[in-house]
Design a protein around this motif. Structure first.
Motif, PDB file in Angstrom:
ATOM      1  N   UNK A 178      13.293   3.761  -6.582  1.00 34.47           N
ATOM      2  CA  UNK A 178      12.238   4.574  -5.980  1.00 34.47           C
ATOM      3  C   UNK A 178      11.161   4.723  -7.043  1.00 34.47           C
ATOM      4  N   UNK A 179      10.010   4.121  -6.815  1.00 34.10           N
ATOM      5  CA  UNK A 179       8.955   4.143  -7.817  1.00 34.10           C
ATOM      6  C   UNK A 179       7.838   5.117  -7.457  1.00 34.10           C
ATOM      7  N   UNK A 180       7.637   5.392  -6.177  1.00 33.38           N
ATOM      8  CA  UNK A 180       6.459   6.145  -5.755  1.00 33.38           C
ATOM      9  C   UNK A 180       6.799   7.404  -4.965  1.00 33.38           C
ATOM     10  N   UNK A 222       6.965  -9.119  -4.958  1.00 41.12           N
ATOM     11  CA  UNK A 222       6.009  -9.496  -3.920  1.00 41.12           C
ATOM     12  C   UNK A 222       5.061  -8.361  -3.562  1.00 41.12           C
ATOM     13  N   UNK A 223       5.520  -7.113  -3.732  1.00 40.28           N
ATOM     14  CA  UNK A 223       4.693  -5.964  -3.360  1.00 40.28           C
ATOM     15  C   UNK A 223       4.079  -5.258  -4.560  1.00 40.28           C
ATOM     16  N   UNK A 224       4.050  -5.929  -5.704  1.00 44.85           N
ATOM     17  CA  UNK A 224       3.448  -5.336  -6.889  1.00 44.85           C
ATOM     18  C   UNK A 224       1.999  -4.947  -6.582  1.00 44.85           C
ATOM     19  N   UNK A 225       1.652  -3.713  -6.947  1.00 42.65           N
ATOM     20  CA  UNK A 225       0.298  -3.223  -6.687  1.00 42.65           C
ATOM     21  C   UNK A 225       0.153  -2.449  -5.400  1.00 42.65           C
ATOM     22  N   UNK A 226       1.161  -2.494  -4.540  1.00 48.54           N
ATOM     23  CA  UNK A 226       1.148  -1.711  -3.297  1.00 48.54           C
ATOM     24  C   UNK A 226       2.128  -0.555  -3.467  1.00 48.54           C
ATOM     25  N   UNK A 227       1.663   0.664  -3.299  1.00 43.83           N
ATOM     26  CA  UNK A 227       2.487   1.842  -3.580  1.00 43.83           C
ATOM     27  C   UNK A 227       3.389   2.191  -2.399  1.00 43.83           C
ATOM     28  N   UNK A 228       4.308   1.284  -2.135  1.00 46.00           N
ATOM     29  CA  UNK A 228       5.299   1.457  -1.074  1.00 46.00           C
ATOM     30  C   UNK A 228       6.675   1.189  -1.667  1.00 46.00           C
ATOM     31  N   UNK A 229       7.618   2.079  -1.428  1.00 45.38           N
ATOM     32  CA  UNK A 229       9.001   1.834  -1.827  1.00 45.38           C
ATOM     33  C   UNK A 229       9.691   1.030  -0.738  1.00 45.38           C
TER      34      UNK A 229
END
Length: 370
Positions: free
Chosen positions: A355-357, A142-149
């Protein structure tokens, strides 16, 4: 006894919303009424079933629609399961909206705000108890493209965890040590290619390690000290995560398919309780291209976690493991909580949280160590 949970999410510039006067008789207490992440979040626990207040909810929803607000409600037992939604990253109202909407579709409703400071936010969530990875996959999509973990986590009791064990290369530190060593021989590209195939799960780790070490034959052992001095850097948030774990009473350790010279340095730098890695054979001040003893591979990492858990008087379900590559997967799966850090897709897909970002200290937020 059934009850209703109700929440309103409004743009910050709109401010909080006043409930219709007709609903006042049902509102006994407000769980949340706070401006966070560019939004106003209001939530209530109403001791009545949705069927008893449907007309009022319809009126509220109609009003919210014309004011660019979102209203969520759900019927659930008065003692619903409590979880925690954690977001970490740049303040982003759209991230919060997408997260709450996604969880609402799974009958999870926001309650009180547990933590809101800087780029870190945690909200109590109420609803059915479901598999954690499923909730988190839905949130990530759902949050793909938003740089929030972000993560949907259980609310663990204090003292639940006893051990934090982390991989070294590209996890606790930002470099791949063997790649840096190869650079001294002008073989960085060849060694990095083998490393990449191993981390992606395309090559047996033991074979790849022996091939890489063989390329280092003749390297002066002093080059290791030079790499530690000039190139070794902790990953962002590494020191903060270890300090947070220690403050919670956990034992801490690093386990690596790399080499003891580096893990021992990290053990001293971060005051870790444990450090495990492979031993390079060094003769007459030079690396021979051989590894001594058994290799610390994927299975060994998982075995080490289990042995350390037993030593701490517990079992792996009370341990946390963090890693980035395919050779970390058995360890991540065995631990009670497995966290993928800036990891390959195959690892992210199988970890409890990812944790991606952000930095490693994001894991402290996921675990409720504010």
């Amino acid at each position: 006894m059934s009850s209703t949970r109700l929440a309103l999410l409004s743009p910050a510039e709109r401010g909080p919303m006043t409930l219709p006067a007709s609903m006042g008789q049902f509102v006994h207490s407000t769980e949340s009424h706070q401006q966070i992440w560019g939004s106003w979040l209001q939530s209530w626990h109403l001791p009545v079933a949705v069927s008893e207040i449907t007309p009022f909810l319809d009126e509220l929803s109609h009003q919210a629609l014309h004011q660019d607000r979102e209203v969520f409600w759900s019927s659930m037992p008065s003692e619903s399961h409590a979880s925690r939604l954690v977001l970490r990253g740049p303040l982003h109202a759209e991230a919060l909206r997408r997260a709450l909407t996604t969880l609402h579709l799974q009958n999870c409703m926001p309650g009180r705000i547990l933590h809101a400071q800087g780029d870190s936010l945690a909200i109590a969530m109420h609803g059915p108890q479901g598999p954690v990875p499923a909730f988190n996959r839905a949130l990530t999509d759902a949050l793909e493209g938003i740089h929030v973990d972000l993560a949907m986590t259980p609310v663990w009791d204090p003292g639940h965890f006893r051990l934090l064990l982390t991989d070294m290369d590209s996890t606790l530190i930002s470099i791949e040590c063997i790649d840096e060593m190869a650079d001294h021989l002008g073989l960085k590209r060849q060694v990095a290619a083998i490393t990449e195939r191993s981390m992606a799960g395309e090559l047996d780790f033991q074979t790849s390690l022996r091939e890489r070490v063989r390329l280092l034959q003749g390297t002066p052992a002093s080059s290791i000290d030079a790499i530690i001095r000039e190139r070794l850097q902790l990953s962002p948030g590494a020191r903060e995560l270890i300090q947070a774990a220690k403050a919670q009473g956990l034992e801490t350790g690093v386990v690596s398919g790399g080499f003891t010279q580096f893990t021992r340095h990290l053990q001293e730098m971060l005051d870790l309780d444990y450090a495990f890695a492979n031993t390079l054979e060094i003769v007459d001040g030079k690396i021979t291209g051989q590894v001594l003893g058994d290799i610390v591979d994927a299975d060994a990492k998982a075995d080490i976690l289990e042995l350390l858990a037993i030593s701490a008087g517990t079992d792996p379900s009370h341990c946390i493991a963090i890693g980035d590559g395919a050779n970390d997967l058995p360890m991540l799966r065995k631990a009670g909580v497995g966290i993928a850090y800036h990891a390959k897709a195959v690892v992210r897909a199988q970890a409890d949280f990812q944790i991606r970002y952000g930095g490693l200290d994001t894991a402290a937020d996921f675990l409720g160590w504010y």
